[in-house]
Write a protein that holds these residues in place. Structure first.
Motif, PDB file in Angstrom:
ATOM      1  N   ASN A 201       0.816  -1.215   0.000  1.00 16.55           N
ATOM      2  CA  ASN A 201       0.000   0.000   0.000  1.00 16.55           C
ATOM      3  C   ASN A 201       0.848   1.263   0.000  1.00 16.55           C
ATOM      4  N   VAL A 202       2.002   1.229   0.683  1.00 12.70           N
ATOM      5  CA  VAL A 202       2.899   2.386   0.598  1.00 12.70           C
ATOM      6  C   VAL A 202       3.324   2.596  -0.852  1.00 12.70           C
ATOM      7  N   GLY A 203       3.802   1.540  -1.505  1.00 12.69           N
ATOM      8  CA  GLY A 203       4.258   1.647  -2.887  1.00 12.69           C
ATOM      9  C   GLY A 203       3.162   2.071  -3.841  1.00 12.69           C
ATOM     10  N   PHE A 204       1.938   1.575  -3.600  1.00  9.81           N
ATOM     11  CA  PHE A 204       0.806   1.893  -4.464  1.00  9.81           C
ATOM     12  C   PHE A 204       0.401   3.357  -4.315  1.00  9.81           C
ATOM     13  N   PHE A 205       0.236   3.816  -3.061  1.00 10.15           N
ATOM     14  CA  PHE A 205      -0.303   5.150  -2.828  1.00 10.15           C
ATOM     15  C   PHE A 205       0.744   6.248  -2.932  1.00 10.15           C
ATOM     16  N   VAL A 206       2.010   5.890  -3.104  1.00 10.81           N
ATOM     17  CA  VAL A 206       3.012   6.882  -3.453  1.00 10.81           C
ATOM     18  C   VAL A 206       2.760   7.411  -4.865  1.00 10.81           C
ATOM     19  N   VAL A 207       2.180   6.564  -5.717  1.00 14.09           N
ATOM     20  CA  VAL A 207       2.039   6.891  -7.138  1.00 14.09           C
ATOM     21  C   VAL A 207       0.596   7.157  -7.556  1.00 14.09           C
ATOM     22  N   LEU A 208      -0.315   6.217  -7.271  1.00 16.43           N
ATOM     23  CA  LEU A 208      -1.629   6.223  -7.921  1.00 16.43           C
ATOM     24  C   LEU A 208      -2.510   7.427  -7.608  1.00 16.43           C
ATOM     25  N   PRO A 209      -2.499   8.006  -6.386  1.00 15.55           N
ATOM     26  CA  PRO A 209      -3.368   9.176  -6.176  1.00 15.55           C
ATOM     27  C   PRO A 209      -3.026  10.352  -7.082  1.00 15.55           C
ATOM     28  N   TYR A 210      -1.826  10.373  -7.624  1.00 17.05           N
ATOM     29  CA  TYR A 210      -1.372  11.514  -8.422  1.00 17.05           C
ATOM     30  C   TYR A 210      -1.341  11.195  -9.912  1.00 17.05           C
ATOM     31  N   LEU A 211      -1.829  10.002 -10.277  1.00 10.43           N
ATOM     32  CA  LEU A 211      -1.776   9.585 -11.670  1.00 10.43           C
ATOM     33  C   LEU A 211      -2.679  10.434 -12.547  1.00 10.43           C
TER      34      LEU A 211
END
Length: 409
Positions: A23-33
């Motif tokens: 979840n850390v790795g996912f939410f580092v990127v996807l909210p800003y996609l």
């Protein structure tokens, strides 16, 4: 919580830690996609929506594939391949400029999760049952730790991503890829080739897909559980569909939305273990799931009644809804994960776990269209109508508690 982590053993600690890292790795990127696609790359709004929809489908819709592969090959190789694909997908996404490259990288990112997530969820459910049998700790408590770890990752990922964006979207993607490289290294080193208690492929590994799916469609308690869980997930999706509209209606801006989502994560982490422990001592799986769905319905109903108020700057209905939805999530998610092993054959636990996610994701995809139209037409009073969704889910809760390791029909 730390004592619980020490007690569960190294394999469960690895799986719980993996969920946090995912979840850390996912939410580092996807909210800003979306902002990156529409801003830096200049894609049209409909194309941004298409890309995001394809990511969701390639992940949630294909969970059943990851689950079936887990039954066939075991969790370790499926998680390893999934992490490799996620690293490649994030690196590709960070450098992608054209539409085709963006779509390809996003599909790869989603499919990677369709591999490692059901593999980890299947193995953590299996090991939670073994831990319960060995030391008597309720499996729901172990699964609650798993959920808390995921929420902690959800809480940490977005602000970390916001900091990384100071160096550009590519920097966030590369850090996300780095997180999954660490997960990959951990599983290569610590994950056994065959986890304790995991069944061998045996005859089920040589069955055709039709033969493997036959018991799934005949398992009525499991299918009813899918419907009940789908009603919850469709309701939970209103955090991203109905709640933003309500926040903007009440305040004229969506600034408070981020704070409400952060509040939801903090509330989840704070109450998960004590609330689920209280419910587990008094209620069956069936009772816990039903009360959780009724709590969601109450959240919709009370929020609709409170919408004329100006308390908390008009945000009181949103706070009530987020609180009710988070408390219901605490009750429902670990309970459903703990219940599935009692309804299915252990040799097909991965297939059924993946099917639960895929079917509920399909319901969310289909149900979001009429709900969006309802919100446009009925405005705030649509929330009262939305209370019918979890109420219908409560009626779908199966009567059978199942038999551990043997499934039900």
């Amino acid at each position: 919580m730390l004592r619980d982590l020490r007690e569960v053993g190294p394999l469960l600690r690895l799986l719980i830690g993996s969920q946090f890292a995912f979840n850390v790795g996912f939410f580092v990127v996807l909210p800003y996609l979306a902002a990156h696609l529409g801003g830096a790359l200049g894609l049209a709004g409909w194309l941004v929506g298409l890309v995001l929809g394809l990511r969701t489908f390639s992940q949630q819709g294909l969970f059943v594939v990851g689950g079936a592969l887990t039954d066939r090959f075991g969790a370790r190789p499926v998680v390893v391949v999934g992490c490799v694909l996620r690293v490649a997908g994030f690196v590709w996404l960070g450098f992608a400029q054209g539409t085709a490259a963006v779509i390809g990288s996003v599909l790869l990112v989603g499919f990677a999760a369709a591999l490692f997530s059901p593999a980890v969820e299947t193995e953590v459910a299996r090991q939670a049952v073994r831990h319960e049998q060995a030391v008597g700790t309720p499996r729901t408590r172990v699964l609650a730790l798993f959920s808390v770890a995921g929420q902690a990752g959800t809480l940490i990922g977005p602000p970390l991503g916001a900091v990384l964006l100071l160096g550009g979207f590519r920097a966030a993607c590369l850090v996300g890829a780095g997180v999954f490289l660490l997960v990959l290294a951990g599983h290569l080193r610590l994950m056994p080739h065959r986890a304790p208690g995991a069944p061998t492929a045996g005859d089920s590994g040589r069955q055709s897909l039709r033969e493997r799916l036959r018991p799934l469609w005949r398992n009525r308690p499991f299918l009813w559980l899918c419907l009940a869980y789908s009603a919850y997930l469709l309701s939970y999706n209103q955090l991203y569909l109905a709640l933003p509209q309500e926040v903007e209606r009440a305040t004229g801006t969506q600034t408070a939305l981020g704070w409400l989502l952060a509040y939801a994560s903090l509330l989840y982490i704070a109450v998960q273990l004590p609330l689920l422990g209280w419910a587990g001592a008094r209620l069956s799986h069936r009772g816990t799931l039903r009360w959780g769905l009724l709590l969601v319905a109450a959240g919709f109903s009370v929020s609709a009644l409170l919408m004329p108020t100006t308390v908390l700057g008009g945000l009181l209905p949103s706070v009530v809804f987020v609180s009710a939805l988070t408390l219901s999530q605490v009750l429902i998610v670990p309970t459903v994960r703990a219940w599935v092993p009692d309804l299915v054959d252990d040799r097909q636990l991965g297939l059924f776990t993946g099917t639960l996610s895929s079917l509920s994701g399909l319901v969310v995809l289909v149900g979001s269209v009429p709900i969006g139209a309802l919100l446009d037409l009925a405005g705030p009073w649509a929330w009262g109508v939305l209370a019918l969704v979890p109420l219908a889910g409560a009626l779908c809760v199966p009567r059978s508690e199942g038999t551990p390791g043997h499934g039900a029909s």
